[in-house]
Design a protein around this motif. Structure first.
Motif, short mmCIF file in Angstrom:
data_model
loop_
_atom_site.label_atom_id
_atom_site.label_comp_id
_atom_site.label_asym_id
_atom_site.label_seq_id
_atom_site.Cartn_x
_atom_site.Cartn_y
_atom_site.Cartn_z
N ASP A 1 1.11 -1.47 0.28
CA ASP A 1 -0.32 -0.22 0.34
C ASP A 1 1.39 1.53 -0.11
N SER A 2 2.33 0.99 0.01
CA SER A 2 2.67 2.35 0.20
C SER A 2 3.54 2.30 -1.01
N TYR A 3 4.22 3.91 -1.76
CA TYR A 3 4.99 3.68 -2.59
C TYR A 3 5.18 5.20 -3.59
N ARG A 4 5.33 6.06 -4.49
CA ARG A 4 4.99 6.98 -5.04
C ARG A 4 6.06 6.95 -6.00
N GLU A 5 4.93 7.14 -6.79
CA GLU A 5 5.15 8.28 -8.37
C GLU A 5 6.21 8.57 -8.62
N MET A 6 6.97 7.47 -9.88
CA MET A 6 8.18 8.25 -10.89
C MET A 6 8.58 7.59 -11.86
N SER A 7 8.47 8.59 -12.65
CA SER A 7 8.87 8.29 -13.92
C SER A 7 10.51 7.81 -14.08
N ASP A 8 10.23 6.81 -15.86
CA ASP A 8 11.52 6.27 -16.19
C ASP A 8 12.97 6.97 -15.41
N GLU A 9 12.80 7.98 -15.78
CA GLU A 9 14.29 9.04 -15.57
C GLU A 9 14.11 9.08 -14.07
N GLU A 10 13.70 9.70 -13.46
CA GLU A 10 12.79 9.60 -11.72
C GLU A 10 13.81 8.93 -11.14
N ILE A 11 14.04 7.17 -11.85
CA ILE A 11 13.68 5.98 -10.78
C ILE A 11 15.26 6.07 -11.51
N LEU A 12 16.08 6.12 -13.03
CA LEU A 12 17.68 6.43 -12.80
C LEU A 12 17.87 7.10 -12.21
N THR A 13 18.04 8.62 -11.53
CA THR A 13 18.57 9.44 -10.81
C THR A 13 18.84 8.86 -9.97
N VAL A 14 17.93 8.17 -9.42
CA VAL A 14 17.83 7.56 -7.39
C VAL A 14 19.22 6.25 -8.04
#
Length: 220
Positions: free
Chosen positions: A43-56
């Motif tokens: 139930d816990s999540y954040r919405e992220m773009s592909d580029e935001e995921i790649l940055t992390v």
């Protein structure tokens, strides 16, 4: 289109064929199954773009050398969100890409490694034979969660029969076959399941034992 991400963290692979390897784990939220032993918070999540995921992911890479770091796509069920384009993006930035799936849905063909951990919950489950017929990407590794009711051979494309001479390996095109004792949360039942699993492997030696080493030594 943004993806629902439960967590991104850097650790060691704790189970299966790649046990002990350093990896960045991208844990996607949501699954088409609800296994009672699952250790994922859905139930816990954040919405992220592909580029935001790649940055992390890239931030974790700063802790390493230029070695081609492993990224593990897990969940939940990652095939609900991961596509060929996302895997390509990770490849373009020099990552090796693995996925852990329940096998109920086709996985992207451009993965470097696919682990399928099939579950039986009354609906459709993984079938190696069906995947072959459909022309889907077969897993590199089959990791079956084992308890008192498990029939591991049911998942394999080619069932073992009595051969006129000893076989040196299982004829399945899935070469890496693992049984992992189910963690039920009950110490006595866990001990019984592990003993049964070891006995099964001794009688079916094409399987190997997989242990959740991250739980044994207490790390994420």
């Amino acid at each position: 289109m943004k993806k629902r991400v439960n967590d991104i963290f850097y650790s060691l692979q704790g189970e299966g064929h790649n046990t002990g390897r350093a990896a960045v784990f991208i844990r996607f939220a949501g699954c088409n199954l609800r296994c009672p032993f699952c250790d994922t918070e859905f139930d816990s999540y954040r919405e992220m773009s592909d580029e935001e995921i790649l940055t992390v992911v890239s931030d974790f890479r700063l802790q390493t050398t230029d070695y081609r770091l492993l990224v593990v796509l897990t969940g939940g069920e990652p095939t609900l969100q991961v596509d060929v384009a996302f895997v390509d993006l990770l490849h373009e930035h020099g990552y090796e890409v693995a996925m852990e799936s329940n096998g109920t849905r086709p996985a992207p063909r451009n993965l470097d490694w696919l682990t399928v951990s099939p579950k039986v919950l009354g609906g459709e489950t993984f079938s190696g034979e069906r995947s072959e017929v459909r022309g889907e990407r077969l897993p590199d590794e089959l990791k079956v969660i084992f308890d008192e009711h498990t029939d591991p051979e049911a998942y394999l494309p080619s069932p073992v029969t009595h051969h006129p001479s000893p076989i040196t390996h299982h004829p399945s095109p899935i070469k890496h076959l693992y049984l992992q004792p189910c963690d039920t949360g009950d110490a006595q039942r866990n001990a019984d399941i592990t003993a049964r699993c070891i006995d099964y492997i001794k009688h079916h030696p094409w399987w190997r034992l997989s242990l959740q080493t991250h739980k044994l030594i207490g790390f994420k």
